[in-house]
Design an enzyme around this catalytic site. Structure first.
Site, PDB file in Angstrom:
ATOM      1  N   LYS A   1       3.437  10.045  -4.241  1.00 47.18           N
ATOM      2  CA  LYS A   1       3.339  11.358  -4.462  1.00 47.18           C
ATOM      3  C   LYS A   1       3.645  12.737  -3.466  1.00 47.18           C
ATOM      4  O   LYS A   1       4.316  13.327  -3.980  1.00 47.18           O
ATOM      5  CB  LYS A   1       1.670  11.660  -5.034  1.00 47.18           C
ATOM      6  CG  LYS A   1       1.170  10.890  -6.339  1.00 47.18           C
ATOM      7  CD  LYS A   1      -0.364  11.392  -6.385  1.00 47.18           C
ATOM      8  CE  LYS A   1      -0.693  10.778  -7.502  1.00 47.18           C
ATOM      9  NZ  LYS A   1      -2.413  10.769  -7.500  1.00 47.18           N
ATOM     10  N   GLY A   2       3.499  12.267  -2.165  1.00 43.38           N
ATOM     11  CA  GLY A   2       3.938  13.189  -1.270  1.00 43.38           C
ATOM     12  C   GLY A   2       2.591  13.650  -0.611  1.00 43.38           C
ATOM     13  O   GLY A   2       1.562  14.040  -1.301  1.00 43.38           O
TER      14      GLY A   2
ATOM     15  N   ARG B   1      -4.426  13.303   7.947  1.00 39.72           N
ATOM     16  CA  ARG B   1      -3.986  13.340   6.798  1.00 39.72           C
ATOM     17  C   ARG B   1      -4.669  12.454   5.644  1.00 39.72           C
ATOM     18  O   ARG B   1      -5.134  12.931   4.587  1.00 39.72           O
ATOM     19  CB  ARG B   1      -2.550  12.976   6.666  1.00 39.72           C
ATOM     20  CG  ARG B   1      -1.517  14.127   7.452  1.00 39.72           C
ATOM     21  CD  ARG B   1       0.000  13.888   6.797  1.00 39.72           C
ATOM     22  NE  ARG B   1       0.474  12.632   7.283  1.00 39.72           N
ATOM     23  CZ  ARG B   1       1.218  12.645   8.474  1.00 39.72           C
ATOM     24  NH1 ARG B   1       1.086  13.614   9.182  1.00 39.72           N
ATOM     25  NH2 ARG B   1       1.533  11.657   9.007  1.00 39.72           N
TER      26      ARG B   1
ATOM     27  N   ARG C   1      10.929   3.954  -1.845  1.00 39.50           N
ATOM     28  CA  ARG C   1       9.474   3.777  -1.752  1.00 39.50           C
ATOM     29  C   ARG C   1       9.090   5.278  -2.408  1.00 39.50           C
ATOM     30  O   ARG C   1       9.624   6.276  -2.221  1.00 39.50           O
ATOM     31  CB  ARG C   1       8.845   3.993  -0.404  1.00 39.50           C
ATOM     32  CG  ARG C   1       7.020   4.080  -0.657  1.00 39.50           C
ATOM     33  CD  ARG C   1       6.741   4.624   0.540  1.00 39.50           C
ATOM     34  NE  ARG C   1       6.627   3.397   1.439  1.00 39.50           N
ATOM     35  CZ  ARG C   1       6.653   3.574   3.024  1.00 39.50           C
ATOM     36  NH1 ARG C   1       6.770   4.815   3.190  1.00 39.50           N
ATOM     37  NH2 ARG C   1       6.965   2.696   3.713  1.00 39.50           N
TER      38      ARG C   1
ATOM     39  N   LYS D   1       9.565   7.377  11.278  1.00 45.72           N
ATOM     40  CA  LYS D   1       9.501   8.791  11.066  1.00 45.72           C
ATOM     41  C   LYS D   1      10.624   9.435  11.691  1.00 45.72           C
ATOM     42  O   LYS D   1      10.760   9.290  12.877  1.00 45.72           O
ATOM     43  CB  LYS D   1       8.235   9.536  11.426  1.00 45.72           C
ATOM     44  CG  LYS D   1       7.005   9.023  10.324  1.00 45.72           C
ATOM     45  CD  LYS D   1       5.924  10.134  10.490  1.00 45.72           C
ATOM     46  CE  LYS D   1       4.827   9.637   9.306  1.00 45.72           C
ATOM     47  NZ  LYS D   1       4.783   8.459   8.925  1.00 45.72           N
TER      48      LYS D   1
ATOM     49  N   HIS E   1      -2.345   4.621  -4.757  1.00 42.85           N
ATOM     50  CA  HIS E   1      -3.817   4.169  -4.986  1.00 42.85           C
ATOM     51  C   HIS E   1      -4.361   4.655  -6.392  1.00 42.85           C
ATOM     52  O   HIS E   1      -5.607   4.575  -6.442  1.00 42.85           O
ATOM     53  CB  HIS E   1      -4.662   4.161  -3.910  1.00 42.85           C
ATOM     54  CG  HIS E   1      -3.996   4.297  -2.603  1.00 42.85           C
ATOM     55  ND1 HIS E   1      -3.588   5.318  -2.025  1.00 42.85           N
ATOM     56  CD2 HIS E   1      -3.820   3.015  -1.682  1.00 42.85           C
ATOM     57  CE1 HIS E   1      -2.976   4.962  -0.731  1.00 42.85           C
ATOM     58  NE2 HIS E   1      -3.024   3.616  -0.680  1.00 42.85           N
TER      59      HIS E   1
ATOM     60  N   ASP F   1      10.413   6.824   6.213  1.00 41.77           N
ATOM     61  CA  ASP F   1       9.240   7.581   5.682  1.00 41.77           C
ATOM     62  C   ASP F   1       9.895   9.051   5.440  1.00 41.77           C
ATOM     63  O   ASP F   1      10.787   9.295   6.193  1.00 41.77           O
ATOM     64  CB  ASP F   1       8.431   7.892   6.533  1.00 41.77           C
ATOM     65  CG  ASP F   1       7.324   6.702   6.701  1.00 41.77           C
ATOM     66  OD1 ASP F   1       7.561   5.678   5.825  1.00 41.77           O
ATOM     67  OD2 ASP F   1       6.365   6.574   7.557  1.00 41.77           O
TER      68      ASP F   1
HETATM   69  C1  LIG Z   1       2.476   2.510   1.438  1.00 45.32           C
HETATM   70  C2  LIG Z   1       2.603   4.339   1.493  1.00 45.32           C
HETATM   71  C3  LIG Z   1       3.357   4.885   2.227  1.00 45.32           C
HETATM   72  C4  LIG Z   1       3.633   6.358   2.128  1.00 45.32           C
HETATM   73  N1  LIG Z   1       4.489   6.945   2.782  1.00 45.32           N
HETATM   74  C5  LIG Z   1       4.630   8.438   2.432  1.00 45.32           C
HETATM   75  C6  LIG Z   1       5.582   9.006   2.959  1.00 45.32           C
HETATM   76  O1  LIG Z   1       6.702   8.613   3.706  1.00 45.32           O
HETATM   77  N2  LIG Z   1       5.603  10.596   2.806  1.00 45.32           N
HETATM   78  C7  LIG Z   1       4.594  11.073   2.351  1.00 45.32           C
HETATM   79  O2  LIG Z   1       4.761  12.227   2.011  1.00 45.32           O
HETATM   80  N3  LIG Z   1       3.671  10.566   1.989  1.00 45.32           N
HETATM   81  C8  LIG Z   1       3.705   9.175   1.739  1.00 45.32           C
HETATM   82  N4  LIG Z   1       2.435   8.433   1.217  1.00 45.32           N
HETATM   83  C9  LIG Z   1       1.272   9.243   1.067  1.00 45.32           C
HETATM   84  C10 LIG Z   1       1.206   9.430  -0.808  1.00 45.32           C
HETATM   85  O3  LIG Z   1       2.300  10.643  -0.683  1.00 45.32           O
HETATM   86  C11 LIG Z   1      -0.073   9.875  -1.051  1.00 45.32           C
HETATM   87  O4  LIG Z   1      -0.351  11.126  -0.453  1.00 45.32           O
HETATM   88  C12 LIG Z   1      -1.205   9.016  -1.007  1.00 45.32           C
HETATM   89  O5  LIG Z   1      -0.720   7.703  -1.292  1.00 45.32           O
HETATM   90  C13 LIG Z   1      -2.195   9.501  -2.018  1.00 45.32           C
HETATM   91  O6  LIG Z   1      -1.801   9.469  -3.438  1.00 45.32           O
HETATM   92  P1  LIG Z   1      -2.062   8.649  -4.450  1.00 45.32           P
HETATM   93  O7  LIG Z   1      -0.900   8.205  -5.291  1.00 45.32           O
HETATM   94  O8  LIG Z   1      -2.866   7.348  -3.709  1.00 45.32           O
HETATM   95  O9  LIG Z   1      -3.264   9.449  -5.245  1.00 45.32           O
HETATM   96  P2  LIG Z   1      -4.478  10.149  -5.027  1.00 45.32           P
HETATM   97  O10 LIG Z   1      -4.783  10.748  -6.221  1.00 45.32           O
HETATM   98  O11 LIG Z   1      -4.547  10.811  -3.906  1.00 45.32           O
HETATM   99  O12 LIG Z   1      -5.472   9.066  -4.627  1.00 45.32           O
HETATM  100  C14 LIG Z   1      -5.857   7.940  -5.791  1.00 45.32           C
HETATM  101  C15 LIG Z   1      -7.345   7.504  -5.383  1.00 45.32           C
HETATM  102  O13 LIG Z   1      -7.011   6.427  -4.279  1.00 45.32           O
HETATM  103  C16 LIG Z   1      -8.133   6.661  -3.354  1.00 45.32           C
HETATM  104  N5  LIG Z   1      -7.629   7.282  -2.033  1.00 45.32           N
HETATM  105  C17 LIG Z   1      -6.501   7.955  -1.713  1.00 45.32           C
HETATM  106  N6  LIG Z   1      -6.226   8.066  -0.591  1.00 45.32           N
HETATM  107  C18 LIG Z   1      -7.505   7.841   0.166  1.00 45.32           C
HETATM  108  C19 LIG Z   1      -8.117   7.762   1.307  1.00 45.32           C
HETATM  109  N7  LIG Z   1      -7.212   8.395   2.471  1.00 45.32           N
HETATM  110  N8  LIG Z   1      -9.134   7.234   1.772  1.00 45.32           N
HETATM  111  C20 LIG Z   1     -10.060   6.742   0.556  1.00 45.32           C
HETATM  112  N9  LIG Z   1      -9.539   6.725  -0.685  1.00 45.32           N
HETATM  113  C21 LIG Z   1      -8.272   7.165  -0.890  1.00 45.32           C
HETATM  114  C22 LIG Z   1      -9.252   7.452  -4.171  1.00 45.32           C
HETATM  115  O14 LIG Z   1      -9.879   6.726  -4.852  1.00 45.32           O
HETATM  116  C23 LIG Z   1      -8.450   8.551  -5.073  1.00 45.32           C
HETATM  117  O15 LIG Z   1      -9.227   9.040  -6.131  1.00 45.32           O
HETATM  118  C24 LIG Z   1       2.515   6.979   1.344  1.00 45.32           C
HETATM  119  C25 LIG Z   1       1.534   6.348   0.621  1.00 45.32           C
HETATM  120  C26 LIG Z   1       1.522   4.875   0.655  1.00 45.32           C
HETATM  121  C27 LIG Z   1       0.458   4.077  -0.246  1.00 45.32           C
END
Ligand SMILES: Cc1cc2nc3c(=O)[nH]c(=O)nc-3n(C[C@H](O)[C@H](O)[C@H](O)COP(=O)(O)OP(=O)(O)OC[C@H]3O[C@@H](n4cnc5c(N)ncnc54)[C@H](O)[C@@H]3O)c2cc1C
Length: 301
Positions: free
Chosen positions: A178-179, A279, A175, A91, A218, A125
């Site tokens: 969504k953010g 977060r 990478r 970071k 996810h 990141d």
């Molecule tokens: C490898 C990786 C690196 C990342 N790096 C960054 C970065 O550098 N900057 C940045 O802004 N963001 C980063 N993120 C976070 C990302 O931006 C999202 O906030 C996060 O991945 C949730 O979005 P989603 O696409 O999983 O969708 P979502 O709609 O949020 O989640 C989809 C489903 O996943 C499950 N889920 C999601 N989060 C959780 C949780 N915490 N606990 C339990 N279940 C959960 C739930 O079932 C949810 O319905 C990163 C994410 C990943 C996977």
């Protein structure tokens, strides 16, 4: 239940730190490097790769940024020594971005140069929008000067399409996620479906443009879209990877691996676990359930 979930989510800053720690355990490997190594070994045994994050952000003292560089150098040495399949994620604000951009760039260069020497890789990141321009500039400089470095782009930002247009000629390693930060509507898409659509649009743009993409989500719909896109483009599994966070949806992790795709798990470790854990908890759709159980002294289920 949905209202209760929302109340808990917005009330998280008032939940005692000890309860946050209990509930957030699943998202963090532990406090020491050895904890990260053991988490990586388990994931490597499942067929997954890892990227390791030393927890910490937003330092205001130069000495703390220097200490973070040392931690990352020693982490890269450990990965090499232990012969585990992992790279590192950093970071910029932990490496002094908010103190001095040139100093931060020089710190990141030290880490990236070490990674290059060991034939490893550093992912930068992406933090909130106040860091975006500087982070992109640092990435461009290091990609040209050293290589062995990748960036994160966020599908919720309006600017991401333009950033991709500008980065594609450089053959970037991105990478896409969504953010996670709370950004104003003037610069970020706010609706769930719009962010999803922009994730798919930008992912296709990157993959079609020849970038190496870490599809970090996810969201099963986006995982499906990723699988469909790489199939349609006839890509080889080494041309991209899926990425997930430690502690989130191991079943989806197994599904992705079972379909023959490469998958990397983001593994944070360290003493400064609180902001990261907050977060993650805010994103957890069943956070109320977990917090309530922890408050009642019941273990996770
Ligand atoms: C490898 C990786 C690196 C990342 N790096 C960054 C970065 O550098 N900057 C940045 O802004 N963001 C980063 N993120 C976070 C990302 O931006 C999202 O906030 C996060 O991945 C949730 O979005 P989603 O696409 O999983 O969708 P979502 O709609 O949020 O989640 C989809 C489903 O996943 C499950 N889920 C999601 N989060 C959780 C949780 N915490 N606990 C339990 N279940 C959960 C739930 O079932 C949810 O319905 C990163 C994410 C990943 C996977």
């Amino acid at each position: 239940m949905m209202l209760f979930d929302k109340l808990i989510r917005y009330g998280m800053p008032f939940v005692p730190k000890s309860i946050v720690g209990k509930v957030a355990k699943r998202y963090v490997a532990g406090e020491e490097i050895a904890d990260a190594v053991s988490a990586i070994r388990k994931l490597n045994a499942e067929g997954a790769m890892a990227t390791v994050d030393v927890l910490g952000e937003e330092v205001r003292e130069a000495s703390k940024a220097e200490a973070a560089v040392e931690q990352y150098l020693s982490l890269l040495e450990t990965i090499e020594h232990e012969q585990i399949d992992a790279n590192v994620s950093i970071k910029p604000t932990m490496l002094g971005l908010k103190i001095d951009e040139d100093m931060c760039c020089s710190h990141i260069k030290t880490i990236v140069s070490k990674a290059a020497e060991l034939d490893n890789f550093v992912r930068i990141d992406m933090e909130d929008h106040t860091c975006t321009d500087a982070t992109l500039q640092i990435y461009r400089r290091l990609l040209t000067d050293v290589g062995h470095v990748g960036l994160v782009l966020q599908a919720y930002l309006h600017r991401t399409v333009t950033d991709i247009n500008e980065l594609l000629p450089l053959g970037p390693n991105i990478r896409l996620c969504k953010g996670i930060y709370r950004e104003p509507r003037a610069i970020a898409w706010k609706q769930y479906e719009t962010v999803r659509s922009n994730f798919i649009y930008t992912m296709e743009k990157l993959l079609q443009g020849g970038a190496y993409v870490g599809i970090a989500t996810h969201d099963a719909h986006l995982v499906w879209a990723g699988m469909a896109t790489v199939d349609r483009l006839g890509l080889d599994p080494v041309d991209y990877e899926f990425q997930m966070l430690l502690g989130v949806d191991p079943e989806l992790r197994r599904t992705i691996l079972g379909q023959g795709h490469r998958l990397r798990v983001y593994i944070p470790f360290g003493r400064d676990w609180y902001p990261y854990s907050m977060r993650r908890l805010r994103e957890n759709p069943t956070v109320a359930h977990h917090v309530t159980r922890a408050m009642l002294g019941l273990g996770p289920r």
